[in-house]
Design a protein around this motif. Structure first.
Motif, PDB file in Angstrom:
ATOM      1  N   ARG A   1       0.842  -1.201   0.000  1.00 42.80           N
ATOM      2  CA  ARG A   1       0.000   0.000   0.000  1.00 42.80           C
ATOM      3  C   ARG A   1       0.877   1.251   0.000  1.00 42.80           C
ATOM      4  O   ARG A   1       1.835   1.348   0.763  1.00 42.80           O
ATOM      5  CB  ARG A   1      -0.936   0.001   1.204  1.00 42.80           C
ATOM      6  N   SER A  18       1.124   4.720   1.064  1.00 38.63           N
ATOM      7  CA  SER A  18       0.489   5.678   1.971  1.00 38.63           C
ATOM      8  C   SER A  18       1.536   6.321   2.865  1.00 38.63           C
ATOM      9  O   SER A  18       2.685   5.863   2.928  1.00 38.63           O
ATOM     10  CB  SER A  18      -0.573   4.968   2.834  1.00 38.63           C
ATOM     11  N   PRO A  60      -2.405   3.504  -3.718  1.00 37.81           N
ATOM     12  CA  PRO A  60      -2.752   4.291  -2.529  1.00 37.81           C
ATOM     13  C   PRO A  60      -4.230   4.089  -2.202  1.00 37.81           C
ATOM     14  O   PRO A  60      -5.004   3.631  -3.042  1.00 37.81           O
ATOM     15  CB  PRO A  60      -2.475   5.735  -2.961  1.00 37.81           C
ATOM     16  N   ASP A 108      -6.568   8.588   0.607  1.00 39.31           N
ATOM     17  CA  ASP A 108      -5.219   9.039   0.948  1.00 39.31           C
ATOM     18  C   ASP A 108      -4.344   9.054  -0.301  1.00 39.31           C
ATOM     19  O   ASP A 108      -3.361   8.319  -0.407  1.00 39.31           O
ATOM     20  CB  ASP A 108      -4.617   8.102   2.010  1.00 39.31           C
ATOM     21  N   ILE A 118      -1.637  10.205  -3.224  1.00 37.03           N
ATOM     22  CA  ILE A 118      -0.286  10.776  -3.171  1.00 37.03           C
ATOM     23  C   ILE A 118      -0.369  12.222  -3.650  1.00 37.03           C
ATOM     24  O   ILE A 118      -0.673  12.487  -4.812  1.00 37.03           O
ATOM     25  CB  ILE A 118       0.676   9.970  -4.052  1.00 37.03           C
TER      26      ILE A 118
END
Length: 394
Positions: free
Chosen positions: A221, A223, A249, A253, A255
């Protein structure tokens, strides 16, 4: 042996679900009959009504209790393997299992038994306040879930589990994937005699070629708590190194920082493409700010003779042997992270040596065979001693 496996899936397919699927296959390969009881959070979270429903069922789920009682009567399991019970199964199902005298083993993937969020993390940094203070108030005070409804709900169900001792008194053994987890559970007054260390595993492949790849692999993931921003900042400072990312992501949340030209995002990859992803990389990079449980990606990379750079905290200290199977950096320290990346990238001999040792460690400690032996040892112990609790009428 007839095994009942219980798990509440998360909203998206996670590493924990992947481990559980492998565990089911493992038990079947060992000759055991496996009955699986699963519910899912997928597609049912995100609205106030559904969050409230999940809140109450996290304490007590009549439907799940009814289901478990029926499974007990029909399948008569010899042992139960419990994973995540929130929010739609609830720890209340442990009571009818105990009353039936069925031994209960809980596979501990994270820190949910002692931290409401399960991550020991606040504001993308490690946090152990709920353990230190022996209460769940900090989760609500700091809104650790970034939603007061969920923060209160998570804190409430952990408070209820703690004061009723539903896990401490009903679970016979806690199968922890790292010794660090055992340490933290014992600090929270869980019985040390109930702690068993059984790590994650992966199916090892034939002796790898130990080729020197041409990029740094990042898998999982994407994050902030996983340190994606740290990697991107280091990538700007190391333009001669290519970074390939396998994973996505969270929708909530995204990027939101600049992405350098030497970073390539591949999204979620199929099993075959993941094999190629690891095979042609130089090493794996994990920059996680949070403790994590036991990242299976480290083992997947080791199966292809790839070392890992990871943060020097929690279970990473056990999984990555510093200067043997990879390198450890000071968590959150961009300069130290850059130094370790450049050190391993620019030293082909070191990279090859660490990769060989990572593969050797995998085959010795984290192979499917070694973990089979650990589980069978526990099952033999259960078969000999039975449940720690006496059987009563349901």
């Amino acid at each position: 042996m007839k095994i009942l496996l219980i798990h509440n899936n998360y909203g998206i397919y996670t590493g924990e679900e992947a481990v559980i699927d492998k565990q089911v296959s493992l038990f079947k390969e060992m000759g055991h009959f496996v009955v699986v009881y699963r519910k899912t959070t997928e597609g049912v979270r995100g609205t106030l009504i559904r969050d409230i429903k999940g809140f109450f069922q996290g304490f007590y789920s009549p439907a799940s209790i009814k289901d478990i009682k029926n499974i007990i009567k029909i399948n008569k399991p010899d042992v139960v393997i419990v994973h995540n019970l929130y929010p739609y199964i609830s720890p209340a199902i442990l009571n009818p299992l105990r009353q039936a005298g069925i031994p209960i083993v809980m596979t501990v993937h994270n820190f949910r038994l002692i931290c409401p969020t399960g991550l020991f993390m606040r504001n993308s940094q490690p946090c152990e306040l709920c353990l230190e203070k022996r209460n769940e108030w900090s989760c609500m005070r700091y809104n650790c879930e970034n939603s007061y409804v969920r923060s209160i709900g998570y804190a409430g169900r952990n408070w209820y589990a703690r004061v009723t001792k539903v896990y401490k008194e009903n679970v016979d053994y806690f199968a922890c994937i790292t010794k660090f987890q055992i340490q933290k559970l014992v600090e929270a007054d869980f019985d040390p005699a109930k702690m068993i260390h059984i790590p994650n595993f992966t199916e090892s492949i034939a002796q790898p070629e130990f080729e020197t790849g041409d990029y740094v692999a990042v898998s999982g993931r994407l994050s902030k708590e996983k340190g994606i921003d740290l990697i991107l900042k280091v990538a700007f400072k190391t333009p001669y190194i290519k970074y390939l990312f396998a994973g996505q992501p969270r929708e909530e949340d995204p990027i939101n920082i600049p992405i350098p030209d030497n970073c390539i995002f591949l999204g979620n990859l199929s099993k075959d493409k993941m094999q190629e992803f690891y095979k042609h990389s130089r090493f794996l990079l994990n920059s996680s700010r949070c403790y994590e449980g036991f990242p299976i990606t480290i083992l997947e990379a080791a199966a292809y003779g790839k070392p890992t750079i990871g943060p020097a905290h929690a279970g990473f200290l056990e999984i990555i042997r510093d200067n043997e199977t990879g390198l450890l950096f000071t968590p959150g320290d961009i300069n130290d992270l850059q130094n370790k990346i450049e050190k391993l990238w620019n030293n082909e001999e070191m990279n090859h040596k660490f990769g060989e040792m990572a593969y050797k460690t995998l085959t010795e400690n984290y192979s499917i065979h070694s973990v089979k032996v650990m589980w069978q040892s526990l099952f033999d112990k259960i078969y000999k001693n039975g449940s720690l609790h006496s059987k009563t009428e349901i």
